[in-house]
Every structure is written in structure tokens, then in C-alpha cells.
Scaffold this motif. Structure first.
Motif, short mmCIF file in Angstrom:
data_model
loop_
_atom_site.label_atom_id
_atom_site.label_comp_id
_atom_site.label_asym_id
_atom_site.label_seq_id
_atom_site.Cartn_x
_atom_site.Cartn_y
_atom_site.Cartn_z
N PHE A 143 0.81 -1.22 0.00
CA PHE A 143 0.00 0.00 0.00
C PHE A 143 0.84 1.27 0.00
CE2 PHE A 143 -3.43 -2.73 1.80
CZ PHE A 143 -4.46 -2.36 0.96
N ARG B 144 -3.72 7.55 0.69
CA ARG B 144 -3.70 6.78 -0.55
C ARG B 144 -5.09 6.71 -1.20
NH1 ARG B 144 0.89 7.48 0.18
NH2 ARG B 144 2.63 6.00 0.18
N ILE C 299 -7.34 4.12 -3.44
CA ILE C 299 -7.42 2.69 -3.71
C ILE C 299 -8.33 2.48 -4.92
CG2 ILE C 299 -7.97 0.41 -2.80
CD1 ILE C 299 -5.67 1.84 -1.34
N VAL D 245 -1.51 -3.86 -5.50
CA VAL D 245 -1.56 -4.45 -4.16
C VAL D 245 -1.82 -5.95 -4.25
CG1 VAL D 245 -2.76 -4.45 -1.93
CG2 VAL D 245 -2.34 -2.29 -3.14
N ALA E 139 -2.92 0.87 -5.42
CA ALA E 139 -2.85 2.03 -4.54
C ALA E 139 -2.05 3.14 -5.20
CB ALA E 139 -2.21 1.64 -3.21
N CYS F 140 -10.46 7.02 -1.34
CA CYS F 140 -9.17 7.40 -0.77
C CYS F 140 -9.29 7.56 0.74
CB CYS F 140 -8.63 8.68 -1.41
SG CYS F 140 -9.67 10.14 -1.18
N PHE G 154 -6.01 0.41 5.82
CA PHE G 154 -6.90 1.01 4.82
C PHE G 154 -8.25 0.28 4.76
CE2 PHE G 154 -2.72 2.41 3.28
CZ PHE G 154 -2.96 3.76 3.08
N VAL H 137 -10.56 0.45 1.46
CA VAL H 137 -10.57 -0.72 0.59
C VAL H 137 -12.00 -1.24 0.41
CG1 VAL H 137 -9.90 -3.15 0.42
CG2 VAL H 137 -8.20 -1.42 1.07
#
Length: 275
Positions: free
Chosen positions: A86, A109, A111, A154, A164, A201, A212, A216
Motif C-alpha cells: 500500500f 492513498r 485505492i 496491491v 494504490a 481514498c 486502509f 478498501v
């Protein structure tokens, strides 16, 4: 020993302050049998995240308490492989000449999930061998776009990819490039591939016990809710991207795992320039 990541609320703190706190942790960590590996600091949001090896999370907190008093609000156990996938690193980055401490990675981040539409039917109709070839074609298109957008794969989900991005702009641009890539691919192949994409995000340690976790989950649910050739993004992505004219059809949808309807935006990738 276990690996932990913690989250600090440090509104009003500077990058230099956090760097000094990290140095103080390193100075006394051996007394507690703890090893601080690295940290991330998001000055805009006032959050910091520390990665450490420790006998338990309470011992890691003791180091913070004695070193500088900046005790974490949340601590979760993580795997180094997930952190690296990540966030891209599990150790302090080497100093770059001319780089200021303010330029440290925030840990925030985006995703992205892709999913091949109708993959089960495709396998049944074409057979395993042909279906595998189409998955490989999907992977090639997506990975090429990830490489061009500084995206980090990922994991492979079987009929899609989770990735990511350190930049929300790069993540959205990558999603657009992926759909444009499949549009070109389908124009020259008798067996088209249609994908759906979801984007959200967030920060590494939020309100769950997974790295995350909620980000996610929402990105995956948005991907599942998207139609063929569609890109759905969260409200967070919409606000961070900064180009409202690219997003249309804002609706509130009930998504599995979320107690309240979620505001969802469709990215009109056909409005974007050809990548």
C-alpha cells in the motif's frame, strides 16, 4: 515480534516537530525492546502514522509516552508485506539532497479496483484456456496504465486488480486511461473485455482493525456497483480531484457493509483527453 502501525492526531504540528519526535523514539526504543521502522506525516490533515516492531502495542505506546508524550489514538497490527504494497516502504527513506522534511509522504492513498464484467459467463462460454488469455489481456492493459500513473499493484483478485496511489489525481487519471485502453482494445478484438472500476481514498489507520480497511471496502463496493465500462468514485475522491466537470450523476446508494447511503459519483471518462 508483531508489527504495529499507530495513528496520531497532531493538528498544528510541523514536519520538523514530527521528525524530532521520531528521533526521540529511536533514542530510547532499545530500552523497551521496540524497533521503530518509519513514519508518515500528513501536515494538511494533521495526522501521523508510525510503523514499529514491538512485543505488544502497549509497550510501543510506552516509548512514545516517555520519549515525547505524543501517544497514539489508535494502534493496529499489520503485516509488512501489506504496508509495503500500500505505502511503498517499510523503512525510513534515504535522505535526498535538497529535500525538506516537509516533503515527507503523507500516507494518504487512493485505492482502485478493476473487475472484468461477466467473467463467470465468459469462462463458461469460452472455456478456461480462452478465459485465462482474456484475464492476461486485462492484466496487461491495467498494469501498463499503473506503470504510467505511478500506481502500485496491491493484489490480483482473480478477475481484477487492486492498486494504490499516493496521488488522487494519478488514480483518477489511471482509471480513465484504463477505460480508454479497453476501448481501443475492443475495437480490434472479436472478444471484447469490459471492466468496471471503483475508487476511494483515505489514510492507513482509520476506524477499523485493517490497513486502509474502510477505504478498501468502499472502493471494492463501488467497483461492484459499477456497470460495464463505468468508473464510480467516492465523495472523497470527488472533493480531492478538483475537476467537478469530469464527474456526473451524483447519487446516494445503499452499499453492502455501509449502514447509511453513500454519495457516489460517476467519472465521465469519455470527456477526458485520449491518454
Amino acid at each position: 515480534m508483531a508489527i504495529f502501525m499507530d495513528r496520531h492526531d497532531l493538528a498544528g504540528t510541523t514536519a520538523a516537530d514530527v521528525a524530532e519526535a521520531h528521533r526521540k523514539d529511536l533514542d530510547i526504543q532499545d530500552q523497551y525492546g521496540v524497533k521503530f521502522l518509519t513514519y508518515w506525516f500528513d501536515q494538511r490533515r494533521g495526522t501521523a502514522f508510525c510503523l514499529m516492531e514491538a512485543p505488544d502495542m502497549e509497550t510501543a505506546q510506552c516509548v512514545h509516552r516517555e520519549a515525547h508524550g505524543l501517544v497514539a489514538g489508535e494502534v493496529v497490527e499489520v503485516s509488512l508485506s501489506a504496508v509495503e504494497a500500500f505505502l511503498g516502504r517499510i523503512h525510513d527513506p534515504e535522505a535526498v539532497p535538497g529535500q525538506s522534511s516537509a516533503e515527507i509522504d503523507s500516507g494518504h492513498r487512493a485505492i482502485l479496483f478493476t473487475d472484468i464484467v461477466g467473467s463467470t459467463e465468459m469462462t463458461s462460454r469460452l472455456g478456461d484456456r480462452m478465459a485465462i488469455e482474456l484475464v492476461r489481456a486485462h492484466d496487461a492493459v491495467v498494469r501498463r496504465c499503473l506503470g504510467q500513473s505511478a500506481g502500485r499493484e496491491v493484489k490480483h483478485t482473480g478477475d481484477g486488480i487492486m492498486a494504490a496511489f499516493a496521488s488522487i489525481t494519478a488514480a483518477v487519471d489511471c482509471a480513465i486511461a484504463i477505460q480508454q485502453g479497453f476501448e481501443r482494445y475492443n475495437g480490434g478484438n472479436p472478444e471484447p473485455i469490459h471492466v468496471r472500476i471503483g475508487l476511494d481514498c483515505g489514510e492507513p489507520v482509520e476506524d477499523s482493525n485493517d490497513l486502509f480497511g474502510s477505504t478498501v471496502q468502499l472502493a471494492a463496493r463501488l467497483c461492484a456497483a459499477a456497470s460495464a465500462d463505468q468508473v464510480l468514485v467516492s465523495e472523497s475522491i470527488f472533493r480531492e480531484y478538483g475537476a467537478a466537470d469530469l464527474f456526473t450523476h451524483a447519487t446516494r446508494r445503499r452499499l453492502k457493509g455501509f449502514s447509511k447511503p453513500v454519495l457516489v459519483f460517476q467519472c465521465d471518462w469519455t470527456k477526458a483527453g485520449v491518454q
